[in-house]
Design a protein around this motif. Structure first.
Motif, mmCIF file in Angstrom:
data_model
loop_
_atom_site.group_PDB
_atom_site.id
_atom_site.type_symbol
_atom_site.label_atom_id
_atom_site.label_comp_id
_atom_site.label_asym_id
_atom_site.label_seq_id
_atom_site.Cartn_x
_atom_site.Cartn_y
_atom_site.Cartn_z
ATOM 1 N N LEU A 292 14.533 -24.301 12.150
ATOM 2 C CA LEU A 292 15.083 -25.636 12.315
ATOM 3 C C LEU A 292 15.704 -26.137 11.010
ATOM 4 O O LEU A 292 15.213 -25.827 9.916
ATOM 5 N N LEU A 293 16.752 -26.927 11.149
ATOM 6 C CA LEU A 293 17.325 -27.662 10.025
ATOM 7 C C LEU A 293 17.105 -29.142 10.306
ATOM 8 O O LEU A 293 17.586 -29.661 11.319
ATOM 9 N N VAL A 294 16.374 -29.805 9.421
ATOM 10 C CA VAL A 294 16.059 -31.227 9.592
ATOM 11 C C VAL A 294 16.567 -31.996 8.376
ATOM 12 O O VAL A 294 16.227 -31.662 7.236
ATOM 13 N N GLU A 295 17.381 -33.001 8.630
ATOM 14 C CA GLU A 295 17.853 -33.869 7.559
ATOM 15 C C GLU A 295 17.029 -35.152 7.562
ATOM 16 O O GLU A 295 16.845 -35.778 8.605
ATOM 17 N N TYR A 296 16.525 -35.518 6.382
ATOM 18 C CA TYR A 296 15.828 -36.786 6.210
ATOM 19 C C TYR A 296 16.738 -37.743 5.462
ATOM 20 O O TYR A 296 17.358 -37.377 4.461
ATOM 21 N N TYR A 297 16.819 -38.958 5.947
ATOM 22 C CA TYR A 297 17.513 -40.006 5.213
ATOM 23 C C TYR A 297 16.494 -41.060 4.829
ATOM 24 O O TYR A 297 15.815 -41.627 5.688
ATOM 25 N N GLY A 304 12.823 -47.373 5.186
ATOM 26 C CA GLY A 304 12.715 -46.624 6.434
ATOM 27 C C GLY A 304 13.285 -45.229 6.283
ATOM 28 O O GLY A 304 14.085 -44.956 5.394
ATOM 29 N N THR A 305 12.869 -44.336 7.180
ATOM 30 C CA THR A 305 13.353 -42.955 7.169
ATOM 31 C C THR A 305 13.969 -42.619 8.519
ATOM 32 O O THR A 305 13.401 -42.938 9.562
ATOM 33 N N CYS A 306 15.133 -41.979 8.464
ATOM 34 C CA CYS A 306 15.758 -41.416 9.663
ATOM 35 C C CYS A 306 15.609 -39.909 9.622
ATOM 36 O O CYS A 306 15.534 -39.299 8.547
ATOM 37 N N LEU A 307 15.598 -39.310 10.787
ATOM 38 C CA LEU A 307 15.444 -37.860 10.894
ATOM 39 C C LEU A 307 16.457 -37.325 11.886
ATOM 40 O O LEU A 307 16.619 -37.874 12.981
ATOM 41 N N PRO A 323 15.698 -43.504 13.358
ATOM 42 C CA PRO A 323 14.464 -43.833 12.642
ATOM 43 C C PRO A 323 13.266 -43.115 13.253
ATOM 44 O O PRO A 323 13.152 -42.996 14.481
ATOM 45 N N ILE A 324 12.383 -42.604 12.397
ATOM 46 C CA ILE A 324 11.194 -41.932 12.907
ATOM 47 C C ILE A 324 10.183 -42.977 13.363
ATOM 48 O O ILE A 324 10.292 -44.161 13.047
ATOM 49 N N ASP A 325 9.187 -42.535 14.131
ATOM 50 C CA ASP A 325 8.183 -43.448 14.678
ATOM 51 C C ASP A 325 7.522 -44.253 13.559
ATOM 52 O O ASP A 325 7.147 -43.702 12.511
ATOM 53 N N GLY A 326 7.381 -45.536 13.804
ATOM 54 C CA GLY A 326 6.739 -46.401 12.837
ATOM 55 C C GLY A 326 7.644 -46.901 11.731
ATOM 56 O O GLY A 326 7.204 -47.621 10.837
ATOM 57 N N HIS A 327 8.931 -46.516 11.787
ATOM 58 C CA HIS A 327 9.892 -46.948 10.782
ATOM 59 C C HIS A 327 10.934 -47.852 11.442
ATOM 60 O O HIS A 327 11.453 -47.542 12.514
ATOM 61 N N ASP A 328 11.214 -48.961 10.794
ATOM 62 C CA ASP A 328 12.145 -49.951 11.330
ATOM 63 C C ASP A 328 13.331 -50.075 10.382
ATOM 64 O O ASP A 328 13.163 -50.456 9.217
ATOM 65 N N ILE A 329 14.515 -49.737 10.868
ATOM 66 C CA ILE A 329 15.718 -49.842 10.054
ATOM 67 C C ILE A 329 16.664 -50.839 10.705
ATOM 68 O O ILE A 329 16.929 -50.772 11.908
ATOM 69 N N ARG A 330 17.171 -51.767 9.896
ATOM 70 C CA ARG A 330 18.099 -52.775 10.381
ATOM 71 C C ARG A 330 19.326 -52.819 9.473
ATOM 72 O O ARG A 330 19.318 -52.288 8.362
ATOM 73 N N LEU A 331 20.369 -53.481 9.949
ATOM 74 C CA LEU A 331 21.606 -53.634 9.191
ATOM 75 C C LEU A 331 21.877 -55.114 8.996
ATOM 76 O O LEU A 331 21.778 -55.895 9.943
ATOM 77 N N ILE A 332 22.231 -55.491 7.757
ATOM 78 C CA ILE A 332 22.453 -56.900 7.465
ATOM 79 C C ILE A 332 23.821 -57.088 6.799
ATOM 80 O O ILE A 332 24.385 -56.157 6.225
ATOM 81 N N ASP A 333 24.338 -58.314 6.868
ATOM 82 C CA ASP A 333 25.609 -58.615 6.228
ATOM 83 C C ASP A 333 25.368 -59.128 4.805
ATOM 84 O O ASP A 333 24.227 -59.177 4.323
ATOM 85 N N ALA A 389 25.817 -45.866 19.868
ATOM 86 C CA ALA A 389 25.211 -46.332 21.113
ATOM 87 C C ALA A 389 23.888 -45.641 21.416
ATOM 88 O O ALA A 389 23.070 -46.165 22.186
ATOM 89 N N ASP A 390 23.656 -44.460 20.826
ATOM 90 C CA ASP A 390 22.427 -43.709 21.056
ATOM 91 C C ASP A 390 21.373 -43.958 19.988
ATOM 92 O O ASP A 390 20.325 -43.310 19.978
ATOM 93 N N GLY A 391 21.664 -44.877 19.074
ATOM 94 C CA GLY A 391 20.688 -45.214 18.044
ATOM 95 C C GLY A 391 20.700 -44.316 16.832
ATOM 96 O O GLY A 391 19.776 -44.361 16.012
ATOM 97 N N PHE A 392 21.741 -43.487 16.688
ATOM 98 C CA PHE A 392 21.869 -42.630 15.514
ATOM 99 C C PHE A 392 22.623 -43.399 14.429
ATOM 100 O O PHE A 392 23.619 -44.072 14.714
ATOM 101 N N LEU A 393 22.144 -43.263 13.193
ATOM 102 C CA LEU A 393 22.723 -43.998 12.075
ATOM 103 C C LEU A 393 23.795 -43.167 11.378
ATOM 104 O O LEU A 393 23.531 -42.050 10.931
ATOM 105 N N GLN A 394 24.984 -43.725 11.298
ATOM 106 C CA GLN A 394 26.068 -43.085 10.544
ATOM 107 C C GLN A 394 26.253 -43.856 9.243
ATOM 108 O O GLN A 394 26.475 -45.064 9.244
#
Length: 506
Positions: A292-297, A304-307, A323-333, A389-394
């Motif tokens: 497997l290749l797994v990228e962590y952000y 927060g961490t994305c996987l 975002p992985i379970d238990g991690h909350d990522i939001r976007l602000i202006d 739309a699928d919740g993936f962070l770019q």
């Protein structure tokens, strides 16, 4: 009265909290001859590692070093370095690794900042200072430290930021934060892992693989200065199963002409973090390298961490995952308000793995925090991104790297994508430099590919394919892209070099 049996490693790993020193002690009891560390021809089993940690901690205590004191470490990767780091933890001290590539002034400033009463340095780095030999300094064979109590909120280590944007800040990470890194790897197979460590031990990128491997009872292979062929040779020889690599290392490994001749069939998990990882390179790694290749952000400060499991989501390789379970990522202006779904904003994150703060820098700590309407604490990641739309962070760019030219926001990554697509460019980046007319303007830097076109031809190619506001005002060839030890391009260095050469005000 009989003594209660000590808990097993498995029981501790499935509890609410355990410390790394206690886990290593349990592995020493249960798998004493299992190899814990390999560096070249040197090896250390768990029983010997545990005993050396005891001797190190006992000597710290004998020398009057208090629990909670910082222990500065300056040197290259080695088994001795690992013993110092882990032994400090056993004494409930706070290992503080410092990049040996820093200037003497920077090293002195970081040691002063953390207040370390003792410094462990490689002889090649501190050759002007009389040094005690570590082996001779350790407490005698069989020595044991006085027991210490470690609470989840106690400091585990201080990691100094890479300093790509100015003076490094000491990031205080707690035992609870490191426990979260260990516990989240329950299904990663680290108990039977042979993990390749090819980045410095002063980097958090390294520690998020190094520490879980030892916590779960695997084997760590420590490598010296990175060389792609040497990595492949060592991975094949040790039947490596796990590796943490940064994108530039993946690129160099995949470029080895006979890559496919190396036996990498034992690999189960390869991870990546710390720098932008192109979709094309991810796809190549997935296609040609087993496992497997797994990228962590994420970031050293926590948040927060994305996987992204690249093998499972081939159509999402341009993202850093969800975002992985238990991690909350939001976007602000810019005003600190959450943006609407689908809009871009600054990334802020919250999780069980967050720094306590910057050491002695309450102002910097406050500047790195954001609080939601309920008062929950988030860490600013410094990136600008957008959820699909699928919740993936770019990720679109680093917030500090956004170029404001004539009132327009320009994202260097958009231009870099075009620049790096040119066949004459082996490596390219874009920075914002001062402009009397526009405030800032984009300037590109590139490492030429052999036999390629000149800079003006490449600049014309780029400018024909980007928007009017994104056009490069200049493009300069460099022999090598300046990067720190974990592969991040030092854009500030390029900008400062260009400003100095042009004689303009910064």
């Amino acid at each position: 009265m009989p003594t209660a049996p000590l808990p097993t490693a498995d029981a501790m790993l499935h509890s609410d909290f355990a410390t790394l020193p206690d886990l290593i002690a349990a592995h020493a009891r249960e798998r004493r001859d299992k190899t814990a560390l390999i560096h070249g021809d040197d090896t250390l089993d768990y029983a010997t590692l545990d005993a050396r940690m005891d001797r190190f901690a006992a000597r710290l205590q004998a020398d009057g070093v208090a629990q909670g004191a910082a222990i500065a470490i300056v040197g290259p990767v080695s088994i001795a370095y690992a013993v110092v780091f882990l032994g400090a933890l056993r004494a409930a001290c706070v290992p503080t690794p410092i990049a040996p590539s820093s200037t003497p002034e920077q090293i002195a400033a970081m040691i002063a900042d953390c207040g370390a009463p003792v410094v462990f340095a490689d002889a090649g780095i501190a050759d002007a200072v009389p040094l005690a030999d570590l082996a001779a300094w350790l407490a005698p064979e069989g020595a044991c430290p006085a027991p210490v109590t470690i609470a989840p909120g106690d400091p585990f280590n201080i990691i100094y930021s890479s300093g790509t944007t100015g003076t490094p800040k000491g990031i205080v990470q707690s035992h609870a934060m490191r426990w979260a890194h260990i516990a989240r790897n329950e299904t990663a197979g680290f108990d039977t892992a042979v993990t390749m460590i090819s980045t410095p031990l002063y980097s958090n990128t390294t520690l998020v693989s190094f520490l879980p491997t030892l916590a779960w009872g695997g084997t760590v292979v420590l490598l010296g200065k990175f060389d792609a062929r040497a990595f492949l040779e060592a991975a094949a020889a040790h039947h490596a199963t796990h590796a943490m690599l940064v994108p530039v290392q993946y690129a160099r490994i995949m470029a080895v002409p006979d890559f496919d001749m190396f036996d990498l069939s034992a690999f189960r998990l390869k991870t990546c973090t710390s720098a932008p990882f192109s979709a094309a390179l991810k796809a190549e790694v997935v296609a040609r390298w087993p496992g497997l290749l797994v990228e962590y952000y994420g970031m050293t400060e926590g948040g927060g961490t994305c996987l992204l499991i690249a093998n499972a989501f081939p159509d999402k390789l341009h993202t850093v995952g969800r975002p992985i379970d238990g991690h909350d990522i939001r976007l602000i202006d810019d005003d600190g308000h959450e943006v609407a779904p689908g809009e871009m904003g600054e990334v802020v994150g919250r999780s069980p793995a967050m720094m306590t703060g910057y050491h002695g820098r309450s102002d910097a700590t406050s500047a790195a925090e954001w609080f939601d309407a309920e008062g929950n604490r988030y860490i600013r990641h410094g990136d600008v991104g957008r959820f699909d739309a699928d919740g993936f962070l770019q990720l679109l760019d680093r917030k500090k790297d956004v170029i404001i030219s004539g009132g327009f926001n320009i994202y260097p990554t958009d231009i870099e994508g075009v620049l790096n697509a040119h066949p004459s460019v082996a490596d390219g980046t874009v920075v914002g430099v001062p402009s009397a007319a526009w405030g800032e303007t984009p300037v590109g830097f590139y490492v030429p590919a052999p036999g390629g076109e000149d800079a003006e031809a490449i600049r014309a190619y780029v400018n024909a394919r980007v928007g009017k506001n994104q056009r490069l005002s200049a493009l300069e060839a460099v022999d090598e892209m300046p990067r720190n030890a974990i592969g991040k391009v030092l854009k500030r260095e390029l900008r400062d070099r260009w400003v100095a050469a042009q004689g303009v005000a910064a």
